[in-house]
Design a protein around this motif. Structure first.
Motif, PDB file in Angstrom:
ATOM      1  N   THR A  16       0.850  -1.196   0.000  1.00  0.00           N
ATOM      2  CA  THR A  16       0.000   0.000   0.000  1.00  0.00           C
ATOM      3  C   THR A  16       0.881   1.239   0.000  1.00  0.00           C
ATOM      4  O   THR A  16       2.027   1.210   0.451  1.00  0.00           O
ATOM      5  CB  THR A  16      -0.920   0.033   1.228  1.00  0.00           C
ATOM      6  N   ARG A  17       0.325   2.314  -0.504  1.00  0.00           N
ATOM      7  CA  ARG A  17       1.046   3.584  -0.590  1.00  0.00           C
ATOM      8  C   ARG A  17       0.216   4.678   0.054  1.00  0.00           C
ATOM      9  O   ARG A  17      -1.017   4.635   0.027  1.00  0.00           O
ATOM     10  CB  ARG A  17       1.352   3.927  -2.050  1.00  0.00           C
ATOM     11  N   PHE A  18       0.916   5.685   0.602  1.00  0.00           N
ATOM     12  CA  PHE A  18       0.218   6.801   1.246  1.00  0.00           C
ATOM     13  C   PHE A  18       1.092   8.047   1.135  1.00  0.00           C
ATOM     14  O   PHE A  18       2.279   7.963   0.797  1.00  0.00           O
ATOM     15  CB  PHE A  18      -0.101   6.476   2.707  1.00  0.00           C
ATOM     16  N   ASP A  19       0.490   9.205   1.393  1.00  0.00           N
ATOM     17  CA  ASP A  19       1.224  10.468   1.289  1.00  0.00           C
ATOM     18  C   ASP A  19       2.376  10.499   2.292  1.00  0.00           C
ATOM     19  O   ASP A  19       2.222  10.126   3.463  1.00  0.00           O
ATOM     20  CB  ASP A  19       0.292  11.652   1.563  1.00  0.00           C
ATOM     21  N   ALA A  20       3.527  10.931   1.813  1.00  0.00           N
ATOM     22  CA  ALA A  20       4.717  11.024   2.657  1.00  0.00           C
ATOM     23  C   ALA A  20       5.711  11.950   1.976  1.00  0.00           C
ATOM     24  O   ALA A  20       5.621  12.201   0.767  1.00  0.00           O
ATOM     25  CB  ALA A  20       5.330   9.642   2.865  1.00  0.00           C
ATOM     26  N   PRO A  21       6.673  12.480   2.743  1.00  0.00           N
ATOM     27  CA  PRO A  21       7.623  13.457   2.168  1.00  0.00           C
ATOM     28  C   PRO A  21       8.353  12.960   0.926  1.00  0.00           C
ATOM     29  O   PRO A  21       8.587  13.722  -0.010  1.00  0.00           O
ATOM     30  CB  PRO A  21       8.591  13.718   3.321  1.00  0.00           C
ATOM     31  N   LEU A  22       8.737  11.683   0.903  1.00  0.00           N
ATOM     32  CA  LEU A  22       9.530  11.149  -0.207  1.00  0.00           C
ATOM     33  C   LEU A  22       8.759  10.131  -1.043  1.00  0.00           C
ATOM     34  O   LEU A  22       9.361   9.398  -1.834  1.00  0.00           O
ATOM     35  CB  LEU A  22      10.816  10.507   0.332  1.00  0.00           C
ATOM     36  N   ALA A  23       7.459  10.095  -0.900  1.00  0.00           N
ATOM     37  CA  ALA A  23       6.652   9.119  -1.637  1.00  0.00           C
ATOM     38  C   ALA A  23       6.842   9.189  -3.145  1.00  0.00           C
ATOM     39  O   ALA A  23       6.835   8.147  -3.817  1.00  0.00           O
ATOM     40  CB  ALA A  23       5.174   9.281  -1.272  1.00  0.00           C
ATOM     41  N   PRO A  24       7.005  10.392  -3.749  1.00  0.00           N
ATOM     42  CA  PRO A  24       7.195  10.424  -5.208  1.00  0.00           C
ATOM     43  C   PRO A  24       8.406   9.624  -5.690  1.00  0.00           C
ATOM     44  O   PRO A  24       8.433   9.183  -6.845  1.00  0.00           O
ATOM     45  CB  PRO A  24       7.363  11.922  -5.493  1.00  0.00           C
ATOM     46  N   LEU A  25       9.399   9.426  -4.845  1.00  0.00           N
ATOM     47  CA  LEU A  25      10.593   8.707  -5.276  1.00  0.00           C
ATOM     48  C   LEU A  25      10.283   7.267  -5.660  1.00  0.00           C
ATOM     49  O   LEU A  25      10.915   6.706  -6.560  1.00  0.00           O
ATOM     50  CB  LEU A  25      11.657   8.723  -4.168  1.00  0.00           C
TER      51      LEU A  25
END
Length: 347
Positions: free
Chosen positions: A127-136
């Motif tokens: 699963t994925r969620f909003d985080a400072p480095l999530a776009p990486l």
């Protein structure tokens, strides 16, 4: 997420280039060339360079993961022991940014989490969620548990195995996305001596391989360092990577573009599983910052002069060494002349 400063390591301060095990016991033995002279206590170095490492790993993952990773006779027991250590230690050393409950690993910096079956290497319920480095990591799908965990750490990971019956050892797994001019595929399935045979001057170390591996598996953990001078700060120096200025035939030494590349390596043994985990973290320091005093310039020059011709070639310095030594000599003379008047004036 990880704002801590980078530690500066200067292994060249010994004034001699060595090819040896060079093991320091993690947590107890001081590192003489560490800035503060303290002992190393951590396995994973989570610092301000974290995002850069993850971005580099993701680029490799998308381009040619098959050239950087693989397994060879990795037993379920050793896989489970090594990956459990990685998950647990990452969580413990991350300051709360990563968590591990024995099944699910969560990284609040990268914004993803997954259930891991560490014995067989499965990745489920990603699963994925909003985080400072999530776009990486937005476009990355980990293939198995080792792949997922390795994408959460700056360190590259390798697993060494040893047959408890005959004593044969081999490299059982590699996830090395920041190699320093070597191909992980060439090492898989090979024993310690074969893995290190290309390293100029490794003969005496290879002769002690059985005793060295026994120490690593049964008496660790340890930390060790390797170093060289590079003309590029790119982390990925795989032989099949896109070419850059480092080790190009036309490249000549330029202090403004030179770097000290230091690899910090840790070794943690798992006696019951008959193997060990090997981590590799490169540090790239601008050479002008790594060599900041006359003493440092003199020590690096002495270490470089102590290299044999095969070692100079192996380290990619054959076409750089004359200019590098000339610059170091100038730095030593220049900085000594700057210091001397101040000493004589009582400043």
């Amino acid at each position: 997420m990880f704002p801590g400063p980078q530690v500066t390591y200067r292994p060249f301060l010994e004034g001699v280039y060595r090819v040896s095990a060079g093991l320091f016991r993690l947590g107890t033995q001081p590192i003489p060339w560490r800035e503060d002279g303290r002992a190393e206590e951590h396995t994973f170095a989570l610092d301000r360079e974290y995002a850069r490492f993850i971005a580099s790993k993701v680029a490799v993952h998308r381009r040619a993961l098959h050239a950087y990773t693989g397994e060879a006779g990795l037993t379920p027991e050793l896989r489970e022991a090594a990956l459990t250590f990685v998950a647990r230690t990452l969580a413990a050393e991350s300051g709360g940014a990563m968590t591990w409950d024995g099944r699910r690993f969560t990284n609040r910096a990268l914004g993803w989490a997954a259930d891991l079956g560490l014995r067989w290497g499965s990745v489920e319920a990603l699963t994925r969620f909003d985080a400072p480095l999530a776009p990486l990591v937005a476009g990355v799908t980990p293939l198995q548990a080792l792949d997922f965990l390795a994408l959460n750490t700056p360190e590259d990971l390798a697993v060494l195995a040893r047959d408890p019956q005959g004593g044969r050892d081999w490299l059982a797994a590699a996830h090395v996305l920041s190699p320093g001019h070597w191909d992980p595929r060439d090492k898989l399935g090979r024993d310690f001596a074969a893995v290190h045979a290309p390293v100029a001057g490794s003969g005496p170390m290879n002769a002690t391989a059985p005793r060295l591996l026994e120490a690593v598996i049964s008496r660790g953990p340890f930390v060790r360092f390797a170093w060289g001078v590079a003309m590029s700060d790119r982390l990925d120096q795989h032989p099949a990577a896109p070419p850059d200025e480092d080790r190009a035939a036309t490249t000549r030494f330029d202090p403004a573009r030179a770097f000290l590349r230091v690899e910090r390596q840790t070794l943690t043994g798992f006696p019951a599983a008959h193997g060990a985990l090997f981590t590799i973290r490169p540090y790239l320091y601008p050479l002008r910052e790594a060599v900041a005093t006359p003493g440092q310039a003199g020590a690096l020059a002495a270490a470089l002069r102590s290299m044999t011709p095969p070692q100079v070639t192996y380290k990619g310095l054959a076409h750089l060494l004359p200019g590098l030594l000339e610059w170091l000599n100038a730095q030593q003379s220049l900085k000594e002349s700057e210091v001397s008047p101040a000493l004589h004036s009582g400043a």
